[in-house]
Design an enzyme around this catalytic site. Structure first.
Site, PDB file in Angstrom:
ATOM      1  N   GLU A 244      60.477 158.721  -0.750  1.00 27.76           N
ATOM      2  CA  GLU A 244      60.129 159.912  -1.548  1.00 27.76           C
ATOM      3  C   GLU A 244      61.357 160.419  -2.301  1.00 27.76           C
ATOM      4  O   GLU A 244      62.490 160.166  -1.902  1.00 27.76           O
ATOM      5  CB  GLU A 244      59.538 161.018  -0.661  1.00 27.76           C
TER       6      GLU A 244
ATOM      7  N   ARG B  22      60.576 165.163   9.458  1.00 27.74           N
ATOM      8  CA  ARG B  22      59.468 164.369   8.908  1.00 27.74           C
ATOM      9  C   ARG B  22      59.630 164.296   7.395  1.00 27.74           C
ATOM     10  O   ARG B  22      58.882 164.870   6.615  1.00 27.74           O
ATOM     11  CB  ARG B  22      58.115 164.983   9.281  1.00 27.74           C
TER      12      ARG B  22
ATOM     13  N   CYS C 182      66.247 154.847  -2.334  1.00 28.14           N
ATOM     14  CA  CYS C 182      67.006 153.664  -1.918  1.00 28.14           C
ATOM     15  C   CYS C 182      68.382 153.963  -1.357  1.00 28.14           C
ATOM     16  O   CYS C 182      68.788 153.379  -0.341  1.00 28.14           O
ATOM     17  CB  CYS C 182      67.110 152.673  -3.067  1.00 28.14           C
TER      18      CYS C 182
ATOM     19  N   HIS D 154      69.793 150.481  -8.214  1.00 29.36           N
ATOM     20  CA  HIS D 154      69.127 150.257  -6.929  1.00 29.36           C
ATOM     21  C   HIS D 154      70.106 149.688  -5.915  1.00 29.36           C
ATOM     22  O   HIS D 154      70.828 148.737  -6.207  1.00 29.36           O
ATOM     23  CB  HIS D 154      67.937 149.315  -7.093  1.00 29.36           C
TER      24      HIS D 154
ATOM     25  N   ASP E 245      66.444 145.182   2.416  1.00 22.94           N
ATOM     26  CA  ASP E 245      66.220 146.298   1.484  1.00 22.94           C
ATOM     27  C   ASP E 245      65.058 147.140   1.994  1.00 22.94           C
ATOM     28  O   ASP E 245      63.895 146.795   1.810  1.00 22.94           O
ATOM     29  CB  ASP E 245      65.912 145.764   0.086  1.00 22.94           C
TER      30      ASP E 245
END
Length: 289
Positions: free
Chosen positions: A59, A84, A89, A127, A144
């Site tokens: 998220e 929670r 990445c 990334h 990953d």
């Protein structure tokens, strides 16, 4: 063009668990529901990788709310392990690298250019991914846990060109591509809808935490970054993959069937994030709809 495929020695030697005092390994493993043998083996790498993917959601709530998330290990544990919440990445793979090193693996941190939706355009390296050395093995593994997309890895795969890897209903391969650098590019491809699709391209050049601080800030705060304007959430379960973009939810089940629907209001958005994605937003969080 270079065509070397010789293994690259990890830039960071694998420390013993006692050298990672700030990492609460017990809490992390409880969070992802993993209770296997804590040994640095290929089986452990694949198993913990899959458990992380299925245990912690993807998220980008924090960039949407106007700030770049911290990549400090203490902050990552507070958010991804003890709350929670999820992350993207840089958060996922920074945490996962610390976990792997605590388990005795060697880890080299890399950066890739995402190709999904690029239509041939050359994007910046935004990334984060990991190259993992397993003690006693000559081959390395690509790990990953932070790509989020259904085209991402479910388990770590060997860094071997051309071999198809089937795991959890997903099929991947790595191919080599000519590149004006010290070696050819490695390209991760996923087999989707009857064809191979590029996910991202990378080299084995090591990146440092300071590099990710800059890239993370760019991705989270650049006005042109989609992560600043659109809420993305992804979650992989044994039964399905859930993807939320803005207020559009897509559920792809294990048999390949898909369900797409639009959420109707902020209250439903919050409910779906909580119940379906396992993301509990702070009461003060106000997401535009």
């Amino acid at each position: 063009m270079a065509h070397t495929t010789a293994p690259v020695t990890s830039s960071v030697p694998a420390p013993s668990p006692s050298e990672s005092p700030r990492l609460d390994l017990d809490a992390y493993l409880a969070r992802i529901g993993w209770s296997g043998r804590r040994e640095a083996s290929a089986e452990t790498l694949r198993s913990v990788h899959r458990a992380h993917i299925q245990g912690i959601p993807f998220e980008n709530v924090q960039p949407v709310l106007g700030s770049a998330p911290s990549l400090a290990l203490d902050d990552l544990q507070a958010k991804l392990v003890r709350s929670r919440r999820g992350g993207y990445c840089f958060e996922h793979n920074t945490l996962f690298a610390a976990v792997l090193e605590a388990l005795g693996f060697g880890v080299t941190r890399l950066a890739a250019r995402v190709r999904v939706g690029a239509q041939g355009a050359v994007r910046p390296r935004t990334h984060m991914l990991l190259l993992v050395d397993v003690p006693g093995e000559s081959r390395q593994y690509l790990a990953d846990v932070g790509f989020g997309s259904i085209g991402g890895l479910l388990e770590a795969i060997p860094l071997t060109a051309g071999s198809e890897v089937h795991h959890g209903g997903r099929t991947h391969r790595l191919v080599r591509e000519p590149h004006q650098g010290l070696e050819d590019l490695w390209v991760l491809q996923a087999f989707q809808e009857g064809a191979w699709s590029d996910q991202y391209a990378f080299t084995r050049e090591p990146f440092e935490p300071a590099d990710y601080e800059v890239i993370n800030w760019h991705v989270a705060t650049n006005p042109r970054s989609p992560f600043q304007h659109t809420l993305y959430a992804q979650r992989t379960t044994p039964e399905a993959h859930l993807a939320l973009a803005g207020h559009v939810l897509v559920i792809t089940r294990a048999d390949g069937t898909r369900e797409k629907r639009e959420l109707t209001d902020p209250a439903e958005l919050r409910r779906v994030l909580d119940s379906d994605f396992g993301i509990e937003l702070p009461e003060s969080a106000r997401l535009e709809f």
